[in-house]
Design a protein around this motif. Structure first.
Motif, PDB file in Angstrom:
ATOM      1  N   ARG A  38      -8.062   3.928  -4.075  1.00 27.83           N
ATOM      2  CA  ARG A  38      -9.434   4.760  -4.618  1.00 27.83           C
ATOM      3  C   ARG A  38      -9.438   4.445  -6.130  1.00 27.83           C
ATOM      4  O   ARG A  38      -9.735   4.935  -6.884  1.00 27.83           O
ATOM      5  CB  ARG A  38      -9.200   6.111  -4.542  1.00 27.83           C
ATOM      6  CG  ARG A  38      -9.241   6.675  -3.051  1.00 27.83           C
ATOM      7  CD  ARG A  38      -9.386   8.206  -3.061  1.00 27.83           C
ATOM      8  NE  ARG A  38      -9.252   8.454  -1.644  1.00 27.83           N
ATOM      9  CZ  ARG A  38      -8.726   9.482  -1.108  1.00 27.83           C
ATOM     10  NH1 ARG A  38      -7.973  10.526  -2.064  1.00 27.83           N
ATOM     11  NH2 ARG A  38      -8.741   9.988  -0.022  1.00 27.83           N
ATOM     12  N   VAL A  39      -8.994   3.069  -6.472  1.00 28.79           N
ATOM     13  CA  VAL A  39      -9.178   2.495  -7.668  1.00 28.79           C
ATOM     14  C   VAL A  39      -9.443   1.066  -7.516  1.00 28.79           C
ATOM     15  O   VAL A  39      -8.991   0.153  -6.553  1.00 28.79           O
ATOM     16  CB  VAL A  39      -7.728   2.735  -8.560  1.00 28.79           C
ATOM     17  CG1 VAL A  39      -7.636   4.132  -9.043  1.00 28.79           C
ATOM     18  CG2 VAL A  39      -6.714   1.812  -7.924  1.00 28.79           C
ATOM     19  N   PRO A  40     -10.323   0.474  -8.691  1.00 28.07           N
ATOM     20  CA  PRO A  40     -10.449  -0.834  -8.399  1.00 28.07           C
ATOM     21  C   PRO A  40      -9.380  -1.803  -8.404  1.00 28.07           C
ATOM     22  O   PRO A  40      -8.169  -1.487  -9.203  1.00 28.07           O
ATOM     23  CB  PRO A  40     -11.304  -1.334  -9.687  1.00 28.07           C
ATOM     24  CG  PRO A  40     -11.776  -0.211 -10.236  1.00 28.07           C
ATOM     25  CD  PRO A  40     -10.687   1.091  -9.757  1.00 28.07           C
ATOM     26  N   VAL A  41      -8.970  -2.896  -7.591  1.00 28.17           N
ATOM     27  CA  VAL A  41      -8.261  -4.026  -7.620  1.00 28.17           C
ATOM     28  C   VAL A  41      -8.825  -5.330  -8.017  1.00 28.17           C
ATOM     29  O   VAL A  41      -9.760  -5.758  -7.563  1.00 28.17           O
ATOM     30  CB  VAL A  41      -7.547  -3.955  -6.213  1.00 28.17           C
ATOM     31  CG1 VAL A  41      -6.548  -5.101  -6.223  1.00 28.17           C
ATOM     32  CG2 VAL A  41      -6.826  -2.797  -5.815  1.00 28.17           C
ATOM     33  N   ARG A  92       2.177   6.059  -3.931  1.00 30.44           N
ATOM     34  CA  ARG A  92       2.927   6.762  -4.533  1.00 30.44           C
ATOM     35  C   ARG A  92       3.024   7.128  -6.166  1.00 30.44           C
ATOM     36  O   ARG A  92       3.289   8.101  -6.431  1.00 30.44           O
ATOM     37  CB  ARG A  92       4.481   6.915  -4.152  1.00 30.44           C
ATOM     38  CG  ARG A  92       4.386   6.691  -2.416  1.00 30.44           C
ATOM     39  CD  ARG A  92       6.077   6.339  -2.411  1.00 30.44           C
ATOM     40  NE  ARG A  92       6.356   6.402  -0.965  1.00 30.44           N
ATOM     41  CZ  ARG A  92       7.342   5.749  -0.338  1.00 30.44           C
ATOM     42  NH1 ARG A  92       8.168   5.458  -1.255  1.00 30.44           N
ATOM     43  NH2 ARG A  92       7.428   5.723   1.136  1.00 30.44           N
ATOM     44  N   LEU A  93       2.045   6.036  -6.654  1.00 29.90           N
ATOM     45  CA  LEU A  93       2.071   5.873  -7.905  1.00 29.90           C
ATOM     46  C   LEU A  93       0.522   6.592  -8.655  1.00 29.90           C
ATOM     47  O   LEU A  93      -0.475   6.471  -7.696  1.00 29.90           O
ATOM     48  CB  LEU A  93       2.042   4.514  -8.408  1.00 29.90           C
ATOM     49  CG  LEU A  93       3.460   3.991  -7.869  1.00 29.90           C
ATOM     50  CD1 LEU A  93       3.465   2.606  -8.335  1.00 29.90           C
ATOM     51  CD2 LEU A  93       4.700   4.617  -8.676  1.00 29.90           C
ATOM     52  N   GLU A  94       0.702   6.960  -9.824  1.00 25.42           N
ATOM     53  CA  GLU A  94      -0.750   7.115 -10.527  1.00 25.42           C
ATOM     54  C   GLU A  94      -1.218   5.778 -11.217  1.00 25.42           C
ATOM     55  O   GLU A  94      -0.304   5.295 -11.956  1.00 25.42           O
ATOM     56  CB  GLU A  94      -0.620   8.250 -11.547  1.00 25.42           C
ATOM     57  CG  GLU A  94      -1.574   8.208 -12.686  1.00 25.42           C
ATOM     58  CD  GLU A  94      -2.912   8.891 -11.950  1.00 25.42           C
ATOM     59  OE1 GLU A  94      -3.887   8.113 -12.151  1.00 25.42           O
ATOM     60  OE2 GLU A  94      -2.799   9.767 -11.016  1.00 25.42           O
ATOM     61  N   LEU A  95      -2.269   5.238 -10.779  1.00 26.42           N
ATOM     62  CA  LEU A  95      -2.603   4.104 -11.043  1.00 26.42           C
ATOM     63  C   LEU A  95      -3.559   3.648 -12.261  1.00 26.42           C
ATOM     64  O   LEU A  95      -3.774   2.811 -12.529  1.00 26.42           O
ATOM     65  CB  LEU A  95      -3.329   3.488  -9.646  1.00 26.42           C
ATOM     66  CG  LEU A  95      -2.123   3.167  -8.579  1.00 26.42           C
ATOM     67  CD1 LEU A  95      -2.768   2.338  -7.377  1.00 26.42           C
ATOM     68  CD2 LEU A  95      -0.995   2.399  -8.946  1.00 26.42           C
ATOM     69  N   LEU A 102       0.753  -1.287  -0.130  1.00 26.15           N
ATOM     70  CA  LEU A 102      -0.137   0.054   0.068  1.00 26.15           C
ATOM     71  C   LEU A 102       1.067   1.312  -0.043  1.00 26.15           C
ATOM     72  O   LEU A 102       0.668   2.340  -0.776  1.00 26.15           O
ATOM     73  CB  LEU A 102      -0.899  -0.035   1.319  1.00 26.15           C
ATOM     74  CG  LEU A 102      -1.788   1.245   1.287  1.00 26.15           C
ATOM     75  CD1 LEU A 102      -2.809   1.300   0.055  1.00 26.15           C
ATOM     76  CD2 LEU A 102      -2.939   1.187   2.645  1.00 26.15           C
ATOM     77  N   GLU A 103       1.834   1.276   0.841  1.00 20.00           N
ATOM     78  CA  GLU A 103       2.748   2.511   0.965  1.00 20.00           C
ATOM     79  C   GLU A 103       3.193   2.532  -0.491  1.00 20.00           C
ATOM     80  O   GLU A 103       3.460   3.811  -0.962  1.00 20.00           O
ATOM     81  CB  GLU A 103       3.975   2.230   1.700  1.00 20.00           C
ATOM     82  CG  GLU A 103       4.829   3.316   2.015  1.00 20.00           C
ATOM     83  CD  GLU A 103       5.889   3.140   2.878  1.00 20.00           C
ATOM     84  OE1 GLU A 103       6.854   3.648   2.950  1.00 20.00           O
ATOM     85  OE2 GLU A 103       5.647   2.127   4.007  1.00 20.00           O
ATOM     86  N   GLN A 104       3.969   1.772  -1.051  1.00 19.18           N
ATOM     87  CA  GLN A 104       4.536   1.777  -2.291  1.00 19.18           C
ATOM     88  C   GLN A 104       3.717   2.278  -3.634  1.00 19.18           C
ATOM     89  O   GLN A 104       3.818   3.147  -4.538  1.00 19.18           O
ATOM     90  CB  GLN A 104       5.349   0.768  -3.063  1.00 19.18           C
ATOM     91  CG  GLN A 104       6.228   0.249  -1.784  1.00 19.18           C
ATOM     92  CD  GLN A 104       7.484   1.201  -1.982  1.00 19.18           C
ATOM     93  OE1 GLN A 104       7.885   1.812  -3.037  1.00 19.18           O
ATOM     94  NE2 GLN A 104       7.946   1.551  -0.789  1.00 19.18           N
ATOM     95  N   LEU A 105       2.311   1.781  -3.615  1.00 15.32           N
ATOM     96  CA  LEU A 105       1.400   2.106  -4.540  1.00 15.32           C
ATOM     97  C   LEU A 105       0.755   3.236  -4.386  1.00 15.32           C
ATOM     98  O   LEU A 105       0.275   4.031  -5.403  1.00 15.32           O
ATOM     99  CB  LEU A 105       0.026   0.810  -4.815  1.00 15.32           C
ATOM    100  CG  LEU A 105       0.935  -0.703  -5.230  1.00 15.32           C
ATOM    101  CD1 LEU A 105      -0.398  -1.587  -5.173  1.00 15.32           C
ATOM    102  CD2 LEU A 105       1.118  -0.273  -6.566  1.00 15.32           C
TER     103      LEU A 105
END
Length: 73
Positions: free
Chosen positions: A43-46, A8-11, A3-6
């Motif tokens: 805040r995006v579908p996984v 930081r990214l635009e998903l 979660l910490e790494q993701l």
């Protein structure tokens, strides 16, 4: 921590999560974070996918089909 790494990214439209990252038979990561928790936090579908080339293709198709909550393959 995933979660910490993701976070930081635009998903974009969402993320694909290989099923081997989950506890067997559960929708829980090894750090006790659920797929639902991950979806809410990012805040995006996984989309949980089969760990194969076909799983990646199916997951991308599901994300491309439009707004979804969570899909467990």
């Amino acid at each position: 921590d995933l979660l910490e790494q993701l976070s930081r990214l635009e998903l974009g439209q969402g993320g694909l999560l290989p099923d081997v990252m989950l506890r067997e038979g559960e929708q829980v990561l090894l750090d006790d974070l659920t797929v639902d928790d991950l979806t809410r936090a990012l805040r995006v579908p996984v989309v949980v996918i089969d760990s194969s080339p076909w799983g990646i293709l199916e997951g991308l198709e599901q994300l491309a089909d439009g707004p979804i909550n969570i899909i467990h393959c």
